[in-house]
Scaffold this active site. Structure first.
Site, PDB file in Angstrom:
ATOM      1  N   LEU A 123      28.985  45.357  54.757  1.00 54.46           N
ATOM      2  CA  LEU A 123      28.105  44.176  54.710  1.00 54.46           C
ATOM      3  C   LEU A 123      26.847  44.444  54.711  1.00 54.46           C
ATOM      4  O   LEU A 123      26.264  45.178  55.630  1.00 54.46           O
ATOM      5  CB  LEU A 123      28.786  43.019  55.806  1.00 54.46           C
ATOM      6  CG  LEU A 123      30.093  42.798  56.138  1.00 54.46           C
ATOM      7  CD1 LEU A 123      30.397  41.589  56.872  1.00 54.46           C
ATOM      8  CD2 LEU A 123      30.662  42.297  54.636  1.00 54.46           C
ATOM      9  N   LEU A 171      48.368  41.856  59.443  1.00 54.83           N
ATOM     10  CA  LEU A 171      47.667  42.170  58.342  1.00 54.83           C
ATOM     11  C   LEU A 171      47.628  43.819  58.272  1.00 54.83           C
ATOM     12  O   LEU A 171      47.348  44.395  59.083  1.00 54.83           O
ATOM     13  CB  LEU A 171      46.227  41.926  58.755  1.00 54.83           C
ATOM     14  CG  LEU A 171      44.974  42.424  57.622  1.00 54.83           C
ATOM     15  CD1 LEU A 171      45.359  41.711  56.342  1.00 54.83           C
ATOM     16  CD2 LEU A 171      43.711  42.112  58.265  1.00 54.83           C
ATOM     17  N   CYS A 209      45.632  41.848  63.281  1.00 57.95           N
ATOM     18  CA  CYS A 209      46.916  41.178  63.589  1.00 57.95           C
ATOM     19  C   CYS A 209      46.587  40.002  64.374  1.00 57.95           C
ATOM     20  O   CYS A 209      45.380  39.932  64.902  1.00 57.95           O
ATOM     21  CB  CYS A 209      47.981  41.956  63.992  1.00 57.95           C
ATOM     22  SG  CYS A 209      48.260  43.351  62.853  1.00 57.95           S
ATOM     23  N   ASN A 248      46.844  44.491  68.384  1.00 54.66           N
ATOM     24  CA  ASN A 248      46.035  43.649  67.346  1.00 54.66           C
ATOM     25  C   ASN A 248      44.965  44.622  67.392  1.00 54.66           C
ATOM     26  O   ASN A 248      44.187  44.843  68.543  1.00 54.66           O
ATOM     27  CB  ASN A 248      45.702  42.310  67.749  1.00 54.66           C
ATOM     28  CG  ASN A 248      44.254  41.967  67.134  1.00 54.66           C
ATOM     29  OD1 ASN A 248      44.078  42.488  65.944  1.00 54.66           O
ATOM     30  ND2 ASN A 248      43.590  41.171  67.745  1.00 54.66           N
TER      31      ASN A 248
END
Length: 614
Positions: A263, A51, A2, A77
């Protein structure tokens, strides 16, 4: 993840300024595209952009809890990876929960344990908690600084935000930079000295620190730091412990109510994380893991091996995806996209950054976001295990400066003499280097080499790693993608910190103990692959584009960059077809093309942010 922001003021009634809080909060919309919230009292105004990752329906912020007659409010966050254990313990202590999100777990932890709750947290986070009864704000940043938190304090007023842009949006904040800030840009950058916000009157709360703001003022303390002590485990036990910690950390960080991926570069670090994730997915019946990699159009044609980038990633990515059976997404970008992204990423950072290395990551994250909301990434392994070339090169070990900035004298030679006389960049870098060495927690009885490698580890963990964490946070959150970094688990960092260098390099290899820990987990050829960093473009069209951009700047007498550089020397470099700065002037990848791109970013930053020099 966030975006959080806030304004504490003892001189104004903040309920009269809701539009200011709204402006500050809206600057962080990309960090939290799913929802927005605010909370205002006369002394405290808090803003949040969300988010949604855990409990999308129940995790709205700011979140408030009544405790008797008192009110406790949080903006947060991050992710708490030990939230299930904390929640269970808090329930045993009589607390009840209305949501399944970790925000409520964190808030109730504060209710139960007060400010000491930070010692119990395992995760990545930046949060602010307002205690209405005490009229105090408690601000905290995670131990390794994965999540950012900037602030500005003056005359009874505190502004804070996940990114500088939230503070810059406040009408009472003046966008200025001093000689010290300019030294950060032109001598230290794209790294930053810990706690330095670059802008005048702006700081960043250091990793592992917390802050209290009340009517008496501001107080800051460290709640965590690296501690040196003898390592008593033998090599086999050490390898087993490392494997256990890495695996446990990956599994914890796979918790998500939205799509998650990894990733994958085909290197040791990302292959290890992807393997543990794929195994967990298979064991839990969660389906097939998705993996992502990045490269550049025609990079295979232009790739040239070097000591810093010995081989290309593509064959190794194929090796791992076939080995694990993942659904792989190979993302490629072309030169025009990279050049255009150089502007976008300055706005994401609010500062000039790592040039095309930033730009490609931004574009990469933007593509990943189309299929996932959370990604697992391998940052920090090289810093904590000693994987970079400069850990193993005598010239870097004996340079007497930051090993990722060995070309600092050549870089300073490109600045204008007047500017050099003013900010004294060489002295500034030396002072910052000595400051870093003075912080190293020593261990009695270590010999010269052991002491030097402890210094190198400390420099990398506290000075270089934050640069990459900043980059990963800003580029990913600019498109609303949450990236988790398992190697930054503080339990792993604490353990590896005290492994002797001769054990870290077991088998006479960089990251030898990690390779030993992963034996039987990874294919042997991947296990022994030589380190290759995040890929950069080798396309000569990129060099042509950024040189042209710099020449345009040099031909513009209104450019705010010109007073800081030796224009004749820069012009000579830009017009030299053979190119210069073939050795990195920062990190492993930033050579001539990235020098031109960085200067262009500085020019764009000074213009766009209307920065005044003080």
């Amino acid at each position: 993840m966030c975006g959080i922001t806030g304004w504490i003021d003892w001189n104004k009634d903040l309920t009269q300024y809701p539009s200011v809080l709204e402006m500050m909060t809206d600057t962080l919309a990309s960090r939290g595209p799913d929802a927005s919230g605010s909370w205002i009292t006369p002394r405290c105004a808090l803003g949040h952009r969300r988010l949604s990752v855990m409990d999308p329906a129940g995790g709205a912020q700011p979140m408030t809890r009544k405790v008797g007659d008192n009110t406790i409010t949080i903006v947060y966050n991050g992710e708490l990876y030990n939230a299930p254990e904390l929640k269970k313990e808090l329930e045993q202590r009589g607390h009840r929960f209305a949501t399944t999100c970790d925000t409520e777990v964190l808030l109730v932890s504060f209710v139960e344990w007060g400010r000491a709750c930070v010692d119990r947290l395992n995760g990545i986070f930046a949060f602010a908690i307002w205690d209405h009864e005490e009229q105090s704000l408690f601000l905290v940043r995670d131990r390794l600084g994965v999540k950012p938190l900037f602030y500005s304090y003056s005359e009874g007023r505190l502004l804070f935000g996940s990114e500088p842009k939230a503070i810059l949006a406040h009408p009472d904040f003046t966008v200025q930079i001093s000689g010290e800030g300019l030294a950060e840009i032109f001598a230290v950058g794209p790294a930053r000295t810990p706690g330095h916000g670059v802008y005048k009157n702006m700081q960043e709360l250091k990793p592992g620190h917390c802050m209290v703001m009340d009517a008496r003022g501001l107080s800051i303390r460290a709640y965590w730091k690296l501690e040196s002590k003898p390592h008593e485990d033998d090599v086999e036990t050490t390898a087993a412990k490392v494997r256990e910690l890495v695996q446990d950390t990956v599994i914890r960080q796979l918790a998500s109510d939205v799509p998650i991926c990894t990733l994958l570069s085909g290197g040791l670090d990302s292959s290890a994380l992807t393997t543990f994730a794929a195994q967990y997915y298979a064991q839990q019946g969660l389906g097939v893991l998705h993996t992502y990699s990045v490269d550049y159009v025609d990079n295979d044609k232009h790739f040239q091996a070097s000591a810093f980038q010995p081989n290309a990633d593509a064959p190794w990515i194929k090796r791992m995806t076939e080995h694990l059976g993942t659904v792989h997404h190979a993302i490629e970008f072309d030169t025009p996209e990279l050049v255009e992204a150089l502007r976008t990423v300055v706005l994401a950072r609010d500062l000039p950054g790592m040039a095309d290395v930033d730009g490609s990551l931004y574009l990469f994250c933007r593509e990943i976001k189309k299929g996932a909301t959370v990604a697992i990434s391998g940052e920090a392994a090289d810093e904590i295990f000693g994987g970079y070339p400069w850990f193993h090169r005598e010239d870097a070990l004996n340079a007497g400066t930051f090993p990722w900035s060995l070309a600092t004298p050549e870089r300073i030679a490109l600045l204008s003499p007047e500017f050099v006389d003013w900010v004294k960049p060489a002295q500034y870098v030396q002072d910052r280097y000595r400051q870093a060495l003075s912080e190293v927690p020593r261990l009695a009885g270590e010999n010269g080499q052991q002491n030097r490698m402890r210094e190198m580890s400390y420099l990398n963990i506290t000075r270089f790693m934050p640069t990459l964490l900043d980059r990963k946070d800003r580029m990913s959150m600019a498109v609303g993608l949450e990236v988790r970094v398992p190697f930054c688990d503080h339990r792993l960092v604490e353990y590896v910190w005290n492994i002797p260098w001769e054990v870290k390099t077991a088998g006479d290899r960089e990251k030898g103990i990690l390779r030993k820990a992963l034996r039987g987990i990874l294919p042997e050829d991947v296990l022994t692959r030589k380190k290759s960093p995040y890929p950069k473009t080798h396309n000569p069209n990129y060099l042509t584009a950024v040189r042209s951009w710099v020449l345009d700047i040099l031909n513009d007498p209104s450019s705010p960059l010109l007073p800081f550089i030796d224009t004749a020397k820069i012009r000579t470099l830009a017009e030299d077809d053979e190119g210069r700065f073939q050795l990195p002037w920062f990190g492993q990848l930033m050579t001539g093309p990235q020098l031109f791109a960085y200067l262009a970013q500085v020019d764009m930053w000074l213009r766009h942010y209307k920065v005044s020099i003080q």
